[in-house]
Design a protein around this motif. Structure first.
Motif, PDB file in Angstrom:
ATOM      1  N   ASN A 101       0.802  -1.094  -0.047  1.00 41.95           N
ATOM      2  CA  ASN A 101      -0.009   0.045   0.072  1.00 41.95           C
ATOM      3  C   ASN A 101       0.851   1.339  -0.037  1.00 41.95           C
ATOM      4  N   GLU A 109      -5.456   2.941   6.305  1.00 45.38           N
ATOM      5  CA  GLU A 109      -5.514   1.542   6.011  1.00 45.38           C
ATOM      6  C   GLU A 109      -6.933   0.976   5.634  1.00 45.38           C
ATOM      7  N   GLU A 110      -6.843  -0.203   4.906  1.00 40.96           N
ATOM      8  CA  GLU A 110      -8.246  -0.786   4.666  1.00 40.96           C
ATOM      9  C   GLU A 110      -8.998  -1.257   6.090  1.00 40.96           C
ATOM     10  N   LEU A 160     -13.667   2.118  -2.015  1.00 44.42           N
ATOM     11  CA  LEU A 160     -12.511   1.523  -3.086  1.00 44.42           C
ATOM     12  C   LEU A 160     -11.324   1.098  -1.960  1.00 44.42           C
ATOM     13  N   ASN A 161     -10.223   0.508  -2.699  1.00 41.24           N
ATOM     14  CA  ASN A 161      -9.051   0.230  -2.200  1.00 41.24           C
ATOM     15  C   ASN A 161      -8.455   1.703  -1.638  1.00 41.24           C
ATOM     16  N   THR A 166      -5.641   2.975  -1.546  1.00 43.03           N
ATOM     17  CA  THR A 166      -4.540   3.652  -2.294  1.00 43.03           C
ATOM     18  C   THR A 166      -5.151   3.972  -3.932  1.00 43.03           C
TER      19      THR A 166
END
Length: 252
Positions: free
Chosen positions: A126, A210-211, A234-235, A237
């Motif tokens: 990431n 972070e996720e 969304l992710n 990054t």
């Protein structure tokens, strides 16, 4: 050329340790992996080269390089099987052991200059992906908190396509302490003002989470979002890249 064939060799054991953030910090070394990254690095070798690692089927890339005239670079040859243990990404190309640069501590009273990204990211992939977008969209610097993984992790450098070796990096203390001391930070979150509609100031700090929970439970944050349709989020990054692009469009 120095040949190593024993797995108990201190150099070999140390190189194995460099596949983790802990090992990189402990030994003060990191390994640059990947033919393209190494060839690009050798065009401008701005880190000290401490060693080159090859196996019996590889020829040295430093021995014939002009840098060999200005510094002595030890070349170590490993059996292929042992080499592959060190080559954790599986590049099958020469490895360079480099000395990390000292990352300066951010001045606690300094205001943002241009777009600065705060990255409390513990996942090397990431952090690397974020750095790649940061270079593409002219981020001024990345701020690493105590929670961040080392930018010299092999997976981080690979995911960044070498961007982490070019970007200005600074460090600060714990994430929560930092954001509570700076009221001008904007957080990229699922809930917040649409980045496409936001009137981006030229100077600001944007924090990427972070996720997972993101910044839920943290009060007082200015929040920006990338609206989605059909997926919840969304992710991190990917969302960050969209936000950085939006900023760049306003200040190109």
């Amino acid at each position: 050329m120095i040949e190593i064939s024993s797995k108990t060799n201190e150099h070999f054991r140390r190189w194995l340790d460099l596949s983790s953030s802990r090992g990189i910090k402990k030994h003060g070394e990191f390994i640059l992996m990947g033919e393209k990254l190494i060839q690009e690095f050798l065009q401008n070798p701005n880190f000290k080269i401490k060693a080159e690692i090859v196996h019996e089927e590889l020829k040295s890339v430093t021995l014939t390089h002009p840098i060999s005239k200005t510094q002595r670079i030890p070349i170590y040859k490993l059996p292929k099987a042992m080499f592959n243990e060190v080559d954790v990404i599986g590049t099958h190309f020469n490895l360079l052991v480099l000395e990390p640069k000292n990352i300066e501590t951010l001045n606690s009273t300094a205001k943002a200059e241009g777009l600065e990204v705060i990255a409390p990211l513990g996942d090397p992939s990431n952090l690397g992906a974020l750095a790649r977008s940061a270079v593409a969209f002219k981020v001024n610097k990345i701020i690493l908190t105590e929670e961040s993984c080392t930018p010299y992790h092999p997976k981080a450098i690979k995911a960044s396509a070498g961007a982490l070796l070019k970007l200005p990096l600074v460090k600060t203390g714990k994430f929560m302490d930092f954001i509570q001391a700076d009221k001008d930070i904007y957080a990229l979150d699922m809930k917040g003002e649409n980045v496409a509609m936001f009137n981006w100031p030229k100077n600001l700090r944007l924090v990427i989470g972070e996720e997972g929970p993101g910044f839920s439970g943290i009060k007082g944050l200015n929040r920006l979002s990338v609206p989605t349709d059909g997926v919840e989020s969304l992710n991190a990054t990917v969302a960050a890249s969209i936000a950085l692009f939006s900023y760049a469009q306003k200040h190109s």
